[in-house]
Motif scaffolding. Structure first.
Motif, mmCIF file in Angstrom:
data_model
loop_
_atom_site.group_PDB
_atom_site.id
_atom_site.type_symbol
_atom_site.label_atom_id
_atom_site.label_comp_id
_atom_site.label_asym_id
_atom_site.label_seq_id
_atom_site.Cartn_x
_atom_site.Cartn_y
_atom_site.Cartn_z
ATOM 1 N N GLU A 1 0.770 -1.387 -0.019
ATOM 2 C CA GLU A 1 -0.112 -0.049 -0.133
ATOM 3 C C GLU A 1 0.700 1.193 0.213
ATOM 4 O OE1 GLU A 1 -3.365 2.230 -0.463
ATOM 5 O OE2 GLU A 1 -3.338 -0.163 -0.602
ATOM 6 N N ALA A 2 2.189 1.413 0.960
ATOM 7 C CA ALA A 2 2.719 2.379 1.108
ATOM 8 C C ALA A 2 3.496 2.822 -0.568
ATOM 9 C CB ALA A 2 3.823 2.400 2.140
ATOM 10 N N LYS A 3 3.949 1.818 -0.924
ATOM 11 C CA LYS A 3 4.325 2.097 -2.320
ATOM 12 C C LYS A 3 3.605 2.275 -3.452
ATOM 13 C CE LYS A 3 8.577 0.190 -2.998
ATOM 14 N NZ LYS A 3 9.622 -0.837 -3.305
ATOM 15 N N LYS A 4 2.157 1.636 -3.553
ATOM 16 C CA LYS A 4 1.288 1.964 -4.349
ATOM 17 C C LYS A 4 0.953 3.504 -4.200
ATOM 18 C CE LYS A 4 -3.521 0.960 -5.409
ATOM 19 N NZ LYS A 4 -4.803 0.224 -5.010
ATOM 20 N N GLN A 5 0.693 4.161 -2.934
ATOM 21 C CA GLN A 5 0.538 5.426 -2.856
ATOM 22 C C GLN A 5 1.538 6.610 -3.609
ATOM 23 O OE1 GLN A 5 -0.316 6.517 1.164
ATOM 24 N NE2 GLN A 5 -2.080 4.983 1.224
ATOM 25 N N ALA A 6 3.003 5.925 -3.278
ATOM 26 C CA ALA A 6 3.837 6.786 -3.865
ATOM 27 C C ALA A 6 3.920 6.612 -5.433
ATOM 28 C CB ALA A 6 5.472 6.289 -3.631
ATOM 29 N N ALA A 7 3.800 5.179 -6.131
ATOM 30 C CA ALA A 7 3.575 5.096 -7.453
ATOM 31 C C ALA A 7 2.426 5.921 -8.158
ATOM 32 C CB ALA A 7 3.300 3.623 -7.700
ATOM 33 N N GLU A 8 1.441 6.218 -7.494
ATOM 34 C CA GLU A 8 0.143 6.554 -7.876
ATOM 35 C C GLU A 8 0.334 8.445 -7.695
ATOM 36 O OE1 GLU A 8 -3.531 3.935 -6.205
ATOM 37 O OE2 GLU A 8 -2.598 5.580 -4.996
ATOM 38 N N GLU A 9 1.326 8.845 -6.982
ATOM 39 C CA GLU A 9 2.053 10.000 -6.963
ATOM 40 C C GLU A 9 2.710 10.425 -7.952
ATOM 41 O OE1 GLU A 9 3.880 10.904 -3.254
ATOM 42 O OE2 GLU A 9 2.123 10.936 -1.946
ATOM 43 N N LEU A 10 3.471 9.328 -8.421
ATOM 44 C CA LEU A 10 4.458 9.487 -9.607
ATOM 45 C C LEU A 10 3.646 9.589 -10.852
ATOM 46 C CD1 LEU A 10 7.028 9.392 -11.077
ATOM 47 C CD2 LEU A 10 7.217 7.060 -10.805
ATOM 48 N N ALA A 11 2.715 8.795 -10.995
ATOM 49 C CA ALA A 11 1.812 8.780 -12.261
ATOM 50 C C ALA A 11 0.908 9.990 -12.395
ATOM 51 C CB ALA A 11 0.823 7.613 -12.139
ATOM 52 N N ASP A 12 0.500 10.373 -11.132
ATOM 53 C CA ASP A 12 -0.170 12.028 -11.058
ATOM 54 C C ASP A 12 0.615 12.978 -11.688
ATOM 55 O OD1 ASP A 12 -2.794 13.249 -10.465
ATOM 56 O OD2 ASP A 12 -1.393 14.188 -9.067
ATOM 57 N N PHE A 13 1.829 12.969 -11.288
ATOM 58 C CA PHE A 13 2.811 14.118 -11.435
ATOM 59 C C PHE A 13 3.115 13.991 -13.289
ATOM 60 C CE2 PHE A 13 7.252 15.098 -13.090
ATOM 61 C CZ PHE A 13 7.110 16.146 -12.541
ATOM 62 N N VAL A 14 3.162 12.640 -13.563
ATOM 63 C CA VAL A 14 3.334 12.733 -15.257
ATOM 64 C C VAL A 14 2.095 13.120 -15.886
ATOM 65 C CG1 VAL A 14 3.427 10.926 -17.094
ATOM 66 C CG2 VAL A 14 4.826 10.357 -14.823
#
Length: 391
Positions: free
Chosen positions: A316-329
């Motif tokens: 979950e913690a890494k999923k949230q960070a990955a979602e933040e990265l996708a949101d930045f893109v």
């Protein structure tokens, strides 16, 4: 001179298959091992973006997207891993399937690959939403539907009609107009053999689609029924009839790049080209500013979005960070970087981007992309073209 494109077959296929499992054996690991890469002492989260593609995509991430993201998110460290040209795609997907079935994590946190949509629809990726990735709401619904509910569109490209404005003042607006123009201007048009590059493949698919019903086109985009290929006969006859009007009366370049070279050197006046390759070539000066592009209709040339995905078993913690990265893109800044680095055109509304970017992609609307044939149909089409069209 009449040529049939040569399509080399790899003699290393057996060796690749034999080594694929070894090369990718580290991709499946336990959940505990996956999170071990995070530094709990300073709150750093480590992410890996897995890329199946070319070095230009890795350069986009390493040279543009990641530095900008890390500057805004100092507690997240991002690295990349690449399967160059997707040599091990089948094994990578098999490993992901095995991991998800066993409820294990994999050694990457975000995927940038042509197969994201496929594995997402197979239930191997986490579903995505605008609640977790707010900028996803800015992506047109038509673009999101292409990939399904587990794929994140982040850039797009399509095949466009490029033309020399010194020779062509009123470019064709429809496929029928284009076919008529080709016959009226023999030797001024070229497309590469479909097996050698997607721009030629898109031209062939578009001519075949002219004679298909809407339901037949939809079936060929999403499923495989070989009996439908009997509907191609009229389209292939049209393509064969165009032969004498092609560049040098029937020469079909080998690959997208050769078509661009013919355009850039002024040997032809018009050709189908990939949007990103054309824009990159024009930036590099190999295609002059006198060459412009447009899109035809009834039907348009094909195109597609490129997608990101998050493995379903991501902690979950890494999923949230990955979602933040996708949101930045998907942010205005991220989309500008994509446009600048690889000439991928944005998947968010152009009016949300600087005027210079919006003008560059004004004639390329990702929300209206027409999908190409499903992969098995495409392979059959390439073989049929080889047999029926060159003379």
């Amino acid at each position: 001179m009449k040529t049939r494109a040569v399509h080399p077959r790899s003699l290393a296929g057996i060796a690749i298959a034999a080594t694929a499992a070894v090369a990718l054996s580290g991709c499946v690991q336990s959940a505990n091992a996956s999170s071990a890469g995070d530094d709990a002492s300073n709150g750093t989260t480590n992410l890996t973006v897995f890329i199946s593609g070319d070095t230009n995509v890795q350069a986009l991430w390493d040279g543009s997207l990641i530095p900008a993201f890390e500057k805004a998110h100092p507690n997240v460290h991002v690295s990349t891993s690449i399967d160059l040209h997707g040599q091990h795609d089948a094994q990578t997907q098999a490993n992901l399937t095995t991991a998800v079935k066993a409820d294990k994590t994999v050694a990457y946190d975000l995927v940038d690959a042509g197969w994201v949509s496929t594995v997402g629809k197979a239930g191997l990726l986490s579903t995505v939403s605008a609640s977790a990735i707010p900028n996803l709401k800015n992506v047109p619904e038509a673009t999101k539907r292409q990939g399904g509910d587990a794929a994140i569109p982040y850039r797009a490209s399509s095949v466009l009609l490029a033309y020399d404005t010194k020779k062509v003042t009123d470019p064709p607006k429809t496929l029928d107009d284009l076919l008529a123009w080709i016959k009226q201007h023999p030797g001024e048009f070229a497309y590469n053999s479909p097996a050698s590059g997607g721009s030629g493949g898109a031209f062939v698919m578009t001519v075949l689609a002219k004679y298909l019903s809407g339901s037949e086109q939809a079936s060929m985009q999403t499923s495989y029924d070989k009996s439908l290929e009997s509907k191609w006969d009229e389209g292939f006859q049209t393509l064969k009839d165009l032969g004498p009007s092609m560049y040098q009366k029937g020469v079909y370049p080998n690959g997208n790049d050769q078509v661009l070279q013919l355009l850039g050197s002024g040997q032809i006046a018009m050709a189908p080209v990939w949007s990103d390759q054309f824009i990159t070539a024009q930036k590099a000066g190999t295609i002059g500013k006198d060459v412009a592009f447009t899109q035809i209709s009834d039907p348009s040339f094909t195109g597609s979005a490129s997608f990101l995905g998050i493995p379903k078993t991501e902690p979950e913690a890494k999923k949230q960070a990955a979602e933040e990265l996708a949101d930045f893109v998907l942010s205005s800044k991220g989309q500008q970087l994509v446009a600048s680095a690889v000439s991928g055109y944005p998947v968010v509304p152009l009016d949300s981007l600087p005027k210079s970017v919006a003008q560059q992609f004004a004639d390329a609307d990702p929300s209206t992309l027409r999908l190409g044939f499903q992969s098995q149909f495409a392979a059959d089409m390439n073989a049929a073209w080889d047999a029926k069209v060159p003379q």
